[in-house]
Scaffold this motif. Structure first.
Motif, PDB file in Angstrom:
ATOM      1  N   ASP A  68      24.286 -52.249 -15.285  1.00  0.00           N
ATOM      2  CA  ASP A  68      24.680 -51.257 -16.284  1.00  0.00           C
ATOM      3  C   ASP A  68      25.684 -51.797 -17.306  1.00  0.00           C
ATOM      4  OD1 ASP A  68      23.098 -49.274 -14.986  1.00  0.00           O
ATOM      5  OD2 ASP A  68      24.716 -48.935 -13.555  1.00  0.00           O
ATOM      6  N   VAL A  69      26.785 -52.309 -16.829  1.00  0.00           N
ATOM      7  CA  VAL A  69      27.866 -52.713 -17.724  1.00  0.00           C
ATOM      8  C   VAL A  69      27.520 -53.978 -18.493  1.00  0.00           C
ATOM      9  CG1 VAL A  69      30.297 -53.368 -17.831  1.00  0.00           C
ATOM     10  CG2 VAL A  69      29.565 -51.588 -16.238  1.00  0.00           C
ATOM     11  N   LEU A  70      26.944 -54.953 -17.818  1.00  0.00           N
ATOM     12  CA  LEU A  70      26.641 -56.243 -18.445  1.00  0.00           C
ATOM     13  C   LEU A  70      25.141 -56.503 -18.526  1.00  0.00           C
ATOM     14  CD1 LEU A  70      29.370 -58.302 -16.553  1.00  0.00           C
ATOM     15  CD2 LEU A  70      29.512 -57.354 -18.858  1.00  0.00           C
ATOM     16  N   ALA A  71      24.345 -55.456 -18.536  1.00  0.00           N
ATOM     17  CA  ALA A  71      22.884 -55.589 -18.509  1.00  0.00           C
ATOM     18  C   ALA A  71      22.364 -56.474 -19.635  1.00  0.00           C
ATOM     19  CB  ALA A  71      22.231 -54.216 -18.577  1.00  0.00           C
ATOM     20  N   ASP A  72      23.004 -56.412 -20.804  1.00  0.00           N
ATOM     21  CA  ASP A  72      22.533 -57.219 -21.928  1.00  0.00           C
ATOM     22  C   ASP A  72      22.683 -58.714 -21.674  1.00  0.00           C
ATOM     23  OD1 ASP A  72      25.335 -56.587 -22.076  1.00  0.00           O
ATOM     24  OD2 ASP A  72      25.365 -57.340 -24.133  1.00  0.00           O
ATOM     25  N   LEU A  73      23.600 -59.111 -20.809  1.00  0.00           N
ATOM     26  CA  LEU A  73      23.782 -60.530 -20.486  1.00  0.00           C
ATOM     27  C   LEU A  73      22.708 -61.043 -19.529  1.00  0.00           C
ATOM     28  CD1 LEU A  73      27.643 -60.687 -19.963  1.00  0.00           C
ATOM     29  CD2 LEU A  73      26.344 -61.288 -22.002  1.00  0.00           C
ATOM     30  N   PHE A  74      22.097 -60.120 -18.775  1.00  0.00           N
ATOM     31  CA  PHE A  74      21.111 -60.509 -17.777  1.00  0.00           C
ATOM     32  C   PHE A  74      19.700 -60.101 -18.171  1.00  0.00           C
ATOM     33  CE2 PHE A  74      25.140 -60.035 -15.515  1.00  0.00           C
ATOM     34  CZ  PHE A  74      25.241 -61.287 -14.938  1.00  0.00           C
ATOM     35  N   ALA A  75      19.518 -59.578 -19.358  1.00  0.00           N
ATOM     36  CA  ALA A  75      18.201 -59.107 -19.810  1.00  0.00           C
ATOM     37  C   ALA A  75      17.309 -60.287 -20.198  1.00  0.00           C
ATOM     38  CB  ALA A  75      18.372 -58.180 -21.010  1.00  0.00           C
ATOM     39  N   GLY A  76      16.001 -60.025 -20.171  1.00  0.00           N
ATOM     40  CA  GLY A  76      15.043 -61.011 -20.665  1.00  0.00           C
ATOM     41  C   GLY A  76      14.585 -62.032 -19.655  1.00  0.00           C
ATOM     42  N   THR A  77      14.898 -61.847 -18.388  1.00  0.00           N
ATOM     43  CA  THR A  77      14.411 -62.790 -17.383  1.00  0.00           C
ATOM     44  C   THR A  77      13.085 -62.292 -16.844  1.00  0.00           C
ATOM     45  OG1 THR A  77      15.636 -61.669 -15.637  1.00  0.00           O
ATOM     46  CG2 THR A  77      16.722 -63.544 -16.723  1.00  0.00           C
ATOM     47  N   ALA A  78      12.230 -63.199 -16.448  1.00  0.00           N
ATOM     48  CA  ALA A  78      10.914 -62.836 -15.936  1.00  0.00           C
ATOM     49  C   ALA A  78      11.016 -62.192 -14.556  1.00  0.00           C
ATOM     50  CB  ALA A  78      10.018 -64.071 -15.866  1.00  0.00           C
ATOM     51  N   GLU A  79      12.019 -62.584 -13.776  1.00  0.00           N
ATOM     52  CA  GLU A  79      12.221 -62.033 -12.444  1.00  0.00           C
ATOM     53  C   GLU A  79      13.400 -61.077 -12.497  1.00  0.00           C
ATOM     54  OE1 GLU A  79      12.323 -64.883  -9.272  1.00  0.00           O
ATOM     55  OE2 GLU A  79      11.335 -66.352 -10.536  1.00  0.00           O
ATOM     56  N   PRO A  80      13.570 -60.250 -11.471  1.00  0.00           N
ATOM     57  CA  PRO A  80      14.725 -59.356 -11.464  1.00  0.00           C
ATOM     58  C   PRO A  80      16.028 -60.131 -11.610  1.00  0.00           C
ATOM     59  CG  PRO A  80      13.198 -58.774  -9.703  1.00  0.00           C
ATOM     60  CD  PRO A  80      12.704 -60.058 -10.320  1.00  0.00           C
ATOM     61  N   ALA A  81      16.934 -59.602 -12.380  1.00  0.00           N
ATOM     62  CA  ALA A  81      18.188 -60.293 -12.678  1.00  0.00           C
ATOM     63  C   ALA A  81      18.978 -60.610 -11.425  1.00  0.00           C
ATOM     64  CB  ALA A  81      19.035 -59.446 -13.628  1.00  0.00           C
ATOM     65  N   ARG A  82      18.892 -59.765 -10.429  1.00  0.00           N
ATOM     66  CA  ARG A  82      19.661 -59.997  -9.206  1.00  0.00           C
ATOM     67  C   ARG A  82      19.253 -61.303  -8.552  1.00  0.00           C
ATOM     68  NH1 ARG A  82      19.573 -55.027  -5.674  1.00  0.00           N
ATOM     69  NH2 ARG A  82      20.393 -54.390  -7.647  1.00  0.00           N
TER      70      ARG A  82
END
Length: 103
Positions: A68-82
């Motif tokens: 939620d807070v930093l979602a824009d930093l982890f967006a755009g990956t092919a796999e789940p950001a986690r």
């Protein structure tokens, strides 16, 4: 998570349970509120206080920061950001917590 352990008076050798309530570990509502305000100041972003008090675990805080807070930093990956960004996420949170507790 070193700084989180420091805040909880844990040693480096202690395991920080990510899914245990940080209230059960020893943090107080005052400490959590201070943590929230300082994180918001460092991130220049708002953190859901309800989440911090209704789901008070380190893992939930990490998930909230990532999703939620930093979602824009982890967006755009092919796999789940986690899965993709867990080391980067943990390093970022460690850096933020270091800033909080060194001040």
């Amino acid at each position: 998570m070193t700084e989180f352990k420091t805040a909880l008076l844990m040693t480096e050798q202690d395991d920080l349970p990510l899914d245990e309530s940080y209230f059960d570990l020893g943090l107080t509502s005052l400490t959590v509120n201070d943590l929230k305000q300082r994180l918001e100041s460092l991130l220049s972003r708002e953190i859901d206080g309800t989440l911090l008090f209704n789901s008070p675990t380190v893992q939930r805080l990490l998930d909230h920061l990532e999703e939620d807070v930093l979602a824009d930093l982890f967006a755009g990956t092919a796999e789940p950001a986690r899965q993709v960004a867990a080391p980067a996420r943990d390093a970022l949170v460690d850096d933020l917590l270091a800033e909080l507790y060194q001040g």
